[in-house]
Design a protein around this motif. Structure first.
Motif, PDB file in Angstrom:
ATOM      1  N   LEU A   8       0.855  -1.185   0.000  1.00 19.39           N
ATOM      2  CA  LEU A   8       0.000   0.000   0.000  1.00 19.39           C
ATOM      3  C   LEU A   8       0.890   1.233   0.000  1.00 19.39           C
ATOM      4  N   ASN A   9       0.808   2.033  -1.027  1.00 19.25           N
ATOM      5  CA  ASN A   9       1.567   3.278  -1.130  1.00 19.25           C
ATOM      6  C   ASN A   9       3.023   3.110  -0.706  1.00 19.25           C
ATOM      7  N   GLY A  10       3.664   2.099  -1.267  1.00 20.53           N
ATOM      8  CA  GLY A  10       5.084   1.884  -1.017  1.00 20.53           C
ATOM      9  C   GLY A  10       5.417   1.110   0.234  1.00 20.53           C
ATOM     10  N   VAL A  11       4.426   0.755   1.049  1.00 21.40           N
ATOM     11  CA  VAL A  11       4.654  -0.010   2.278  1.00 21.40           C
ATOM     12  C   VAL A  11       4.228  -1.450   2.021  1.00 21.40           C
ATOM     13  N   THR A  12       5.156  -2.383   2.149  1.00 21.91           N
ATOM     14  CA  THR A  12       4.861  -3.794   1.889  1.00 21.91           C
ATOM     15  C   THR A  12       4.678  -4.548   3.198  1.00 21.91           C
ATOM     16  N   PHE A  13       3.545  -5.214   3.315  1.00 20.83           N
ATOM     17  CA  PHE A  13       3.219  -6.045   4.466  1.00 20.83           C
ATOM     18  C   PHE A  13       3.548  -7.497   4.102  1.00 20.83           C
ATOM     19  N   ALA A  14       4.203  -8.218   5.002  1.00 24.60           N
ATOM     20  CA  ALA A  14       4.649  -9.579   4.705  1.00 24.60           C
ATOM     21  C   ALA A  14       3.499 -10.556   4.539  1.00 24.60           C
ATOM     22  N   ASN A  15       2.363 -10.274   5.149  1.00 28.56           N
ATOM     23  CA  ASN A  15       1.174 -11.105   4.978  1.00 28.56           C
ATOM     24  C   ASN A  15      -0.062 -10.228   5.118  1.00 28.56           C
ATOM     25  N   ARG A  16      -1.238 -10.837   5.023  1.00 28.05           N
ATOM     26  CA  ARG A  16      -2.483 -10.071   4.920  1.00 28.05           C
ATOM     27  C   ARG A  16      -3.225  -9.934   6.247  1.00 28.05           C
ATOM     28  N   ILE A  17      -2.600 -10.261   7.359  1.00 25.90           N
ATOM     29  CA  ILE A  17      -3.273 -10.174   8.661  1.00 25.90           C
ATOM     30  C   ILE A  17      -2.694  -9.017   9.468  1.00 25.90           C
ATOM     31  N   LEU A  18      -3.585  -8.151   9.951  1.00 26.34           N
ATOM     32  CA  LEU A  18      -3.211  -6.998  10.756  1.00 26.34           C
ATOM     33  C   LEU A  18      -3.783  -7.143  12.164  1.00 26.34           C
ATOM     34  N   ARG A  19      -3.021  -6.710  13.141  1.00 25.56           N
ATOM     35  CA  ARG A  19      -3.588  -6.516  14.481  1.00 25.56           C
ATOM     36  C   ARG A  19      -4.315  -5.186  14.456  1.00 25.56           C
ATOM     37  N   SER A  20      -5.626  -5.209  14.659  1.00 24.36           N
ATOM     38  CA  SER A  20      -6.395  -3.971  14.586  1.00 24.36           C
ATOM     39  C   SER A  20      -6.228  -3.157  15.861  1.00 24.36           C
ATOM     40  N   SER A  21      -6.729  -1.931  15.824  1.00 24.56           N
ATOM     41  CA  SER A  21      -6.577  -0.994  16.925  1.00 24.56           C
ATOM     42  C   SER A  21      -7.208  -1.544  18.195  1.00 24.56           C
ATOM     43  N   VAL A  22      -6.421  -1.612  19.251  1.00 25.49           N
ATOM     44  CA  VAL A  22      -6.932  -2.042  20.549  1.00 25.49           C
ATOM     45  C   VAL A  22      -6.182  -1.271  21.625  1.00 25.49           C
ATOM     46  N   GLY A  23      -6.933  -0.771  22.585  1.00 22.79           N
ATOM     47  CA  GLY A  23      -6.341   0.074  23.604  1.00 22.79           C
ATOM     48  C   GLY A  23      -5.929  -0.699  24.838  1.00 22.79           C
TER      49      GLY A  23
END
Length: 437
Positions: A8-23
């Motif tokens: 995404l816009n020059g940033v490469t993620f190694a896989n497709r799973i993200l830790r979403s925002s958690v406080g």
């Protein structure tokens, strides 16, 4: 497809799973991040997620809520963030900072503050926020909100993050301006859909101008407001006047035209919400929280009293109306945004099984998925997927106790059914919050 890189816009993620925002309460009392905060985030990075989206860092320096949550409202917060983000990124995990301003949804504070009642219009919300009646922002105050977001975005880039995510969901102040039930203004900042979008549009333009076109920048957007959920008393009682998919798809198209790089799709107005954290309502944890803040206002005291006056068995049944677990609850909406808006899309909401995630990615319904509760339960979930497991041996139950505890307790799994003893559960919770020597 889980393990295919994505850029995404020059940033490469190694896989497709993200830790979403958690406080979580992992910063110092003044909000400065600590080694506890870094180690909490780093555990997910070492567990194999492609990227982490931070808890919402507050852009408003006057909101101190909850204590020990990190803000990004002043320059003094940048250096500690920069140091620890570098350590997290050294694992190979990408790090995005989410920024926002809760407005009247501010849930706690040292003392009651008039600033914590600010919103689009006057009104009352019994569940979200500790303050009584909301107070509408004046035009100069709105312009200051826009500047706060721009200043915060610059700090995110200075802190060395890979990108930023703006929250236009969760019932925070931008969402309050988008939602027609909350925003009943008749000036240039409310009324029809175009004017309700104006605050979000101006914030996006300010951020993009300040960070440049080459910095990854996305928006977390609620596909439907679902104002009738959860059970709530709101004045005026305009429960069914929230945005639906038709309105939010138009918002998505406007965001694309303004140069946003991706959309992160959830649903529901407010946190916690059955479309954001599908599963049961954490009744006992809500009682703990409401008791802790009952001193801040007459509304907070009334809310806590109601939860004690209603018998527990009745309260659990009543407040669980509309709450249930459904895997990938917002995936259908994410697909619509991907089809009709044309931006890369992250889907959020109750993922945990490898086959479901693979199907969502393989069918092109989304480009990435995000989760928090499943990773709190099993921070090595991605590694378990890589080893061929369909789901973890000890899966998350999506009980929402961790979500209900975020503002009152160290963040971890609070479902005793997943542990052989209370001591084992406590050890896991405290392990998350261990500082460096």
């Amino acid at each position: 497809m889980i393990f295919e890189p994505f850029t995404l816009n020059g940033v490469t993620f190694a896989n497709r799973i993200l830790r979403s925002s958690v406080g979580g309460r992992s910063a110092q009392y003044d909000g400065t991040v600590t080694t506890i905060w870094k180690n909490f985030e780093k555990r997910f990075a070492e567990g194999g997620v492609g990227g982490i989206i931070s808890t919402t860092l507050n852009v408003n320096k006057y909101r101190k809520a909850p204590l020990e949550y990190p803000p990004i409202s002043e320059d003094r917060y940048v250096a500690p963030l920069k140091r620890f983000i570098a350590e997290i990124r050294a694992t190979g995990c990408r790090y995005l900072v989410q920024i926002g301003d809760p407005g009247y949804a501010t849930q706690a504070g040292l003392f009651p503050e008039q600033e914590d009642t600010h919103s689009a219009s006057r009104g009352l919300d019994l569940i979200y926020g500790y303050g009584g009646l909301h107070t509408p922002l004046s035009e100069p105050q709105i312009l200051h909100v826009i500047k706060d977001f721009g200043d915060a975005a610059v700090r995110v880039r200075e802190a060395g993050a890979d990108g930023l995510e703006l929250t236009a969901s969760k019932g925070y102040i931008i969402h309050q301006f988008l939602n027609p039930a909350i925003n009943r203004r008749r000036d240039a900042w409310g009324g029809d859909a175009e004017r309700r979008f104006r605050l979000l549009g101006e914030v996006v333009k300010e951020i993009r101008a300040r960070v440049g076109a080459d910095f990854l920048f996305g928006v977390r957007l609620a596909a439907e407001d679902c104002n009738h959920l959860p059970l709530n008393l709101r004045w005026p009682p305009t429960f069914f006047r929230g945005n639906g998919l038709r309105e939010t798809l138009d918002q998505g198209r406007r965001l694309k035209a303004l140069g946003v790089d991706f959309l992160h799709i959830d649903s529901g107005f407010g946190f916690i919400h059955p479309r954001v954290t599908p599963g049961p309502f954490p009744y006992d944890e809500a009682r703990i929280f409401f008791d802790q803040v009952r001193h801040l206002s007459w509304k907070a005291a009334l809310r806590a009293s109601v939860f004690h006056l209603v018998p527990r068995f009745l309260g659990r049944w009543l407040f669980n109306l509309g709450w249930r677990y459904r895997e990938g609850i917002n995936l259908g909406h994410a697909h619509r945004f991907k089809q009709e808006v044309g931006l890369p899309v992250i889907a959020n909401g109750g993922f945990q099984r490898q086959s479901s995630i693979e199907a969502a990615l393989g069918d092109g319904r989304c480009d990435m998925v995000s989760m928090a509760r499943a990773l709190i339960a099993n921070p090595d979930l991605v590694q378990q997927f890589k080893a061929g497991r369909e789901q973890p041996d000890n899966p998350c139950t999506h009980c929402n106790r961790c979500a209900g505890r975020t503002a009152t307790s160290p963040l971890g799994c609070y479902d005793l059914s997943r542990f052989p003893s209370v001591e084992a559960m406590q050890d896991q919770i405290l392990a998350w919050n261990r500082s460096d020597p």
